[in-house]
Write a protein that holds these residues in place. Structure first.
Motif, mmCIF file in Angstrom:
data_model
loop_
_atom_site.group_PDB
_atom_site.id
_atom_site.type_symbol
_atom_site.label_atom_id
_atom_site.label_comp_id
_atom_site.label_asym_id
_atom_site.label_seq_id
_atom_site.Cartn_x
_atom_site.Cartn_y
_atom_site.Cartn_z
ATOM 1 N N ARG A 173 0.827 -1.204 0.000
ATOM 2 C CA ARG A 173 0.000 0.000 0.000
ATOM 3 C C ARG A 173 0.862 1.254 0.000
ATOM 4 O O ARG A 173 0.566 2.246 -0.680
ATOM 5 N N VAL A 174 1.959 1.255 0.769
ATOM 6 C CA VAL A 174 2.848 2.409 0.801
ATOM 7 C C VAL A 174 3.493 2.618 -0.568
ATOM 8 O O VAL A 174 3.561 3.748 -1.072
ATOM 9 N N CYS A 175 3.969 1.549 -1.183
ATOM 10 C CA CYS A 175 4.587 1.668 -2.505
ATOM 11 C C CYS A 175 3.599 2.204 -3.536
ATOM 12 O O CYS A 175 3.939 3.072 -4.359
ATOM 13 N N GLU A 176 2.368 1.700 -3.490
ATOM 14 C CA GLU A 176 1.327 2.188 -4.405
ATOM 15 C C GLU A 176 1.040 3.656 -4.159
ATOM 16 O O GLU A 176 0.856 4.435 -5.105
ATOM 17 N N ARG A 177 1.019 4.045 -2.897
ATOM 18 C CA ARG A 177 0.716 5.433 -2.532
ATOM 19 C C ARG A 177 1.809 6.383 -3.038
ATOM 20 O O ARG A 177 1.518 7.445 -3.594
ATOM 21 N N LEU A 178 3.061 6.007 -2.861
ATOM 22 C CA LEU A 178 4.167 6.849 -3.305
ATOM 23 C C LEU A 178 4.156 6.988 -4.829
ATOM 24 O O LEU A 178 4.455 8.060 -5.366
ATOM 25 N N GLN A 179 3.790 5.915 -5.527
ATOM 26 C CA GLN A 179 3.701 5.974 -6.980
ATOM 27 C C GLN A 179 2.551 6.880 -7.421
ATOM 28 O O GLN A 179 2.716 7.734 -8.312
ATOM 29 N N ARG A 180 1.407 6.702 -6.772
ATOM 30 C CA ARG A 180 0.205 7.451 -7.168
ATOM 31 C C ARG A 180 0.322 8.933 -6.846
ATOM 32 O O ARG A 180 -0.046 9.786 -7.660
ATOM 33 N N ARG A 181 0.837 9.263 -5.700
ATOM 34 C CA ARG A 181 0.848 10.662 -5.268
ATOM 35 C C ARG A 181 2.048 11.434 -5.806
ATOM 36 O O ARG A 181 1.947 12.642 -6.052
ATOM 37 N N TYR A 182 3.185 10.761 -5.968
ATOM 38 C CA TYR A 182 4.416 11.480 -6.299
ATOM 39 C C TYR A 182 5.118 10.968 -7.547
ATOM 40 O O TYR A 182 6.208 11.442 -7.867
ATOM 41 N N ASP A 183 4.515 9.982 -8.225
ATOM 42 C CA ASP A 183 5.171 9.369 -9.381
ATOM 43 C C ASP A 183 6.563 8.883 -8.996
ATOM 44 O O ASP A 183 7.534 9.019 -9.742
ATOM 45 N N TRP A 184 6.653 8.300 -7.804
ATOM 46 C CA TRP A 184 7.919 7.857 -7.237
ATOM 47 C C TRP A 184 7.862 6.335 -7.087
ATOM 48 O O TRP A 184 7.066 5.810 -6.320
ATOM 49 N N THR A 185 8.707 5.647 -7.841
ATOM 50 C CA THR A 185 8.715 4.193 -7.817
ATOM 51 C C THR A 185 9.616 3.686 -6.701
ATOM 52 O O THR A 185 10.834 3.919 -6.725
#
Length: 384
Positions: free
Chosen positions: A69-81
């Protein structure tokens, strides 16, 4: 009453609250330490009730679903993989600062930090037996920010680590992309490592601004960065002790893990439970909270700037007001405000005794009461 009723006055006395126990049996509104007086989101409360009802509280691993969930959140909110193996879970942000000093530097190395700053930024290098170099910040059009020219000029061959804070505490500055890129260029040019405290990233108050993780700018910069985040400030679950570091570089991550081994405990299962529920279903609740905090902020800026000797610049993020009290000519600002009936954080603890920090993450009625008490205190202090 609904947990989204931010006007609700919740009695936290006799609950061992650090915030409220400080002024126990005194007529002083506690507006110092950075936790809010709002009930946690409904999703968090429901998840905690369910876990408590399970009735078994043994040793707990990090839930794989929380990592995802954290990884998905960072990708969704910040385009950060970010991958799950790059996450290191911690029982708080402060220990992350201390671990970063020990993991990223050797004894005797120099650690840089801007000032004013959250006090553990200044204590972590000293307690880690590192040299500390503080960099005075500048006020730029009402924004407190790092002086990038002064930063670069202060770097020496012994300088290894920069402690960075975005949004900045105190002051609430949200760094813009071009500012972060300038900082990143300095970091790469001088072969520095960075520990970036981004715990207030979900508390952006100013419309049109966005949080940009420093490490998201490039893979090269990410390899030099330890990013610290947590749901604690946003969802008022700091007492459950759950935070995480994002450390993309494998060697730096191993060193970070090595220095924490046997000293820093794992996160407790209720902390994990609350974090996962907050990140899964807390966004709508936080949007409502942000709207409420914007109202508190706007009221506070207007009222404080109308008082003699006080000045409050715009607050871009956080629920923490950094009030310039120098014009009031107060001999002991902390004592003055306590005598007025309001408990604030002294600016001297952050490195600038001209200021006081006020937490407006509370019902509007308490913000209004605080302003009234401060106004009466200032008027009573004026010569007859």
């Amino acid at each position: 009453m609904s947990p989204t009723d931010f006007d609700r006055l919740i009695d936290r006395r006799d609950t061992a609250s650090q915030k409220w126990e400080k002024y126990r049996d005194q007529e002083i509104l506690p507006m110092w330490v950075a936790d809010t007086d709002f009930m946690a989101p409904p999703s968090v409360l429901a998840a905690l009730h369910e876990r408590v009802d399970h009735g078994v509280f043994g040793y707990t691993n990090t839930p794989a679903t929380l990592n995802e969930r954290v990884c998905e959140r960072l990708q969704r909110r910040y385009d950060w993989t970010v991958s799950s193996d790059q996450l290191v879970w911690l029982p708080g942000l402060v220990c992350g600062l201390h671990l970063a000093c020990r993991a990223a530097t050797e004894p005797g190395a120099t650690v840089m930090t801007p000032q004013p700053i959250y006090p553990p930024f200044m204590s972590a290098p000293r307690l880690s037996e590192r040299e500390m170099l503080t960099l005075p910040m500048v006020r730029d059009n009402g924004r407190l920010r790092i002086d990038f020219d002064a930063l670069e000029q202060a770097i020496t061959p012994a300088t290894r680590l920069l402690l960075f804070c975005n949004p900045h505490n105190p002051g609430g500055t949200v760094y813009r992309r071009e500012e972060l890129e300038q900082l990143g260029q300095i970091v790469l040019r001088h072969d520095l490592l960075v520990c970036s405290d981004e715990v207030h990233c979900d508390l952006i108050l100013e419309p049109g601004l966005e949080h940009i993780p420093l490490a998201s700018l490039s893979e090269e910069l990410a390899a030099r960065t330890i990013t610290l985040m947590a749901p604690s400030k946003t969802y008022n679950i700091a007492g459950l002790g759950c935070a995480f570091a994002v450390i993309p570089d494998a060697q730096l991550r191993r060193q970070f893990q090595r220095v924490r081994k046997g000293i820093v405990p794992d996160v407790n299962l209720l902390g994990y439970t609350a974090a996962e529920a907050a990140y899964a279903d807390g966004d709508a609740w936080n949007e409502a909270q942000l709207n409420y905090l914007r109202g508190n902020r706007d009221y506070l800026v207007e009222q404080i700037n109308a008082l003699p000797g006080l000045k409050l610049d715009p607050i871009e993020a956080t629920y923490l007001a950094w009030i310039d009290v120098s014009g009031a000519k107060l001999e002991n600002p902390a004592h003055f405000f306590e005598q007025a009936g309001v408990g604030l954080s002294p600016g001297r603890d952050f490195g600038d005794d001209r200021f006081m920090r006020l937490n407006f993450g509370c019902p509007r009625a308490w913000v209004e009461e605080a302003v009234d008490r401060i106004r009466r205190g200032l008027l009573n202090s004026l010569p007859a």
